[in-house]
Design an enzyme around this catalytic site. Sequence first.
Site, PDB file in Angstrom:
ATOM      1  N   HIS A   9      -7.367  -5.160   9.965  1.00 12.14           N
ATOM      2  CA  HIS A   9      -7.076  -4.911   8.542  1.00 12.14           C
ATOM      3  C   HIS A   9      -5.793  -5.633   8.115  1.00 12.14           C
ATOM      4  O   HIS A   9      -4.888  -5.865   8.921  1.00 12.14           O
ATOM      5  CB  HIS A   9      -7.063  -3.417   8.203  1.00 12.14           C
ATOM      6  CG  HIS A   9      -5.908  -2.627   8.704  1.00 12.14           C
ATOM      7  ND1 HIS A   9      -6.004  -1.312   9.105  1.00 12.14           N
ATOM      8  CD2 HIS A   9      -4.586  -2.934   8.848  1.00 12.14           C
ATOM      9  CE1 HIS A   9      -4.825  -0.863   9.461  1.00 12.14           C
ATOM     10  NE2 HIS A   9      -3.942  -1.821   9.326  1.00 12.14           N
ATOM     11  N   ASN A  56      -7.658  -3.261  14.028  1.00  7.72           N
ATOM     12  CA  ASN A  56      -9.057  -3.557  13.673  1.00  7.72           C
ATOM     13  C   ASN A  56      -9.164  -4.748  12.717  1.00  7.72           C
ATOM     14  O   ASN A  56     -10.201  -4.972  12.108  1.00  7.72           O
ATOM     15  CB  ASN A  56      -9.721  -2.315  13.051  1.00  7.72           C
ATOM     16  CG  ASN A  56      -9.043  -1.876  11.755  1.00  7.72           C
ATOM     17  OD1 ASN A  56      -8.112  -2.533  11.286  1.00  7.72           O
ATOM     18  ND2 ASN A  56      -9.500  -0.779  11.183  1.00  7.72           N
ATOM     19  N   ASP A  69       0.808  -1.216   0.000  1.00 13.77           N
ATOM     20  CA  ASP A  69       0.000   0.000   0.000  1.00 13.77           C
ATOM     21  C   ASP A  69       0.845   1.273   0.000  1.00 13.77           C
ATOM     22  O   ASP A  69       2.065   1.225   0.180  1.00 13.77           O
ATOM     23  CB  ASP A  69      -0.964   0.002   1.200  1.00 13.77           C
ATOM     24  CG  ASP A  69      -0.342  -0.585   2.470  1.00 13.77           C
ATOM     25  OD1 ASP A  69       0.897  -0.537   2.600  1.00 13.77           O
ATOM     26  OD2 ASP A  69      -1.089  -1.099   3.312  1.00 13.77           O
ATOM     27  N   GLU A 107      -9.805  -2.204   5.166  1.00 15.72           N
ATOM     28  CA  GLU A 107     -10.477  -1.959   6.431  1.00 15.72           C
ATOM     29  C   GLU A 107     -11.707  -2.870   6.574  1.00 15.72           C
ATOM     30  O   GLU A 107     -12.170  -3.448   5.580  1.00 15.72           O
ATOM     31  CB  GLU A 107     -10.903  -0.480   6.483  1.00 15.72           C
ATOM     32  CG  GLU A 107      -9.741   0.509   6.346  1.00 15.72           C
ATOM     33  CD  GLU A 107      -8.915   0.660   7.629  1.00 15.72           C
ATOM     34  OE1 GLU A 107      -8.784  -0.327   8.391  1.00 15.72           O
ATOM     35  OE2 GLU A 107      -8.384   1.757   7.864  1.00 15.72           O
TER      36      GLU A 107
HETATM   37  C1  F6R Z   1       1.464  -1.738   6.106  1.00 11.86           C
HETATM   38  C2  F6R Z   1       0.125  -2.315   6.138  1.00 11.86           C
HETATM   39  C3  F6R Z   1      -0.667  -2.381   7.403  1.00 11.86           C
HETATM   40  C4  F6R Z   1       0.168  -2.682   8.644  1.00 11.86           C
HETATM   41  C5  F6R Z   1      -0.725  -2.700   9.886  1.00 11.86           C
HETATM   42  C6  F6R Z   1       0.081  -2.910  11.149  1.00 11.86           C
HETATM   43  O1  F6R Z   1       2.000  -1.794   4.804  1.00 11.86           O
HETATM   44  O2  F6R Z   1      -0.347  -2.709   5.137  1.00 11.86           O
HETATM   45  O3  F6R Z   1      -1.660  -3.363   7.263  1.00 11.86           O
HETATM   46  O4  F6R Z   1       0.806  -3.911   8.486  1.00 11.86           O
HETATM   47  O5  F6R Z   1      -1.408  -1.481   9.998  1.00 11.86           O
HETATM   48  O6  F6R Z   1       0.918  -1.805  11.319  1.00 11.86           O
HETATM   49  P1  F6R Z   1       2.070  -1.778  12.433  1.00 11.86           P
HETATM   50  O7  F6R Z   1       3.052  -2.822  12.035  1.00 11.86           O
HETATM   51  O8  F6R Z   1       2.647  -0.391  12.352  1.00 11.86           O
HETATM   52  O9  F6R Z   1       1.415  -2.076  13.727  1.00 11.86           O
END
Ligand code: F6R
Length: 245
Positions: free
Chosen positions: A138, A136, A67, A143
Site C-alpha cells: 500500500h 502489502n 492520511d 490497500e
Molecule cells: C503513513 C502511510 C502508510 C505508511 C506505511 C508504512 O502515512 O500512509 O502508507 O507509510 O504503512 O508504514 P511504516 O513506515 O510504519 O512501516
Amino acid sequence: MDIITANTYDDLSQVAAEILIKKVKQNPNLVIGMATGSTPTKLYEYLIKDYKENRTSYQGITTFNLDEYVGLDKNDSNSYFEYMNRNLFKHINICIENTHIPNGKAEDLEEECRNYEQKLHDKGPIDIQILGLGENGHIGFNEPGTRFDSRTHVVKLTESTRKANARFFKTMEDVPSHAITMGIDSIMNAKEILLLVSGKNKAKAYEQLMNGSFSDTFPASILKKHPCVRIITDNTVLQNSSIIA
Ligand code: F6R
C-alpha cells in the site's frame, strides 16, 4: 525510478533530509506531501536538527498529509495530527494553518474527502511527496485492489495493515478499522515522489516493487508510471531480499 541505496536506516533518513532541505531552500513556498508511520520519523528528526542548527525556514511551506484514521480525536496520541505535531511541526517554524491533515472525526466523511481534494487542487500541486511502503504494497492507505484513478476517499483497512500498525495501540481492538487517505491518483499528481523503504519486514514488498508486474493488487507498482520517483532503501531491506544493490 531512481534508486538510492543507503547503508543504514540512519543514513537513509539523512539522505532524505538532505533532499528535502535542499528543496525547501530552493523554494520557500514548497508544497510537501507528508507521510507518518515509523519510516519517516528519523527524517523528521534530521529536519528538526537542521532547523535548530541552520534555521532553515518553513514559514512559507505548505503540507498535506497522506492520511488519517477515522474516529480518532485530533489529540489522541495515535492520530496522525498528533504524530505530525509531536514529530515535526511543533519543533519548526511552520505555520500550522498551512498544514493539512484529513479530519477523521468529520461528521460527513465523504464531504471531508471532497474538501481535502479541493484544498489539494487549490494549494497544490504537491512538489514532493514522501511515501512509506506498506508490507502489502500500500501507499498512503490505498490497500491492494484500490483503483489507480482514486482520489481522497474513506478506506476499510485490511487486517494485515491493522496488525502491522497494532504496535502503536494498547490492544488490537483499539486499531481503527477505517481511514481517510489521499487516493492513488492524488499521490501520482505530485511533481516528485520520494519513497522510503527500510526494515527487513519490507524486503518482500520491495522485491515485488522491483520485479513484480504492474497491477492494482500491488498499489505501489503504479510508481513505475510516475516520471520522477526516487526510492531510498537500505541494507536492512537489501540483505533480506534477492535484489542486488
Ligand atoms: C503513513 C502511510 C502508510 C505508511 C506505511 C508504512 O502515512 O500512509 O502508507 O507509510 O504503512 O508504514 P511504516 O513506515 O510504519 O512501516
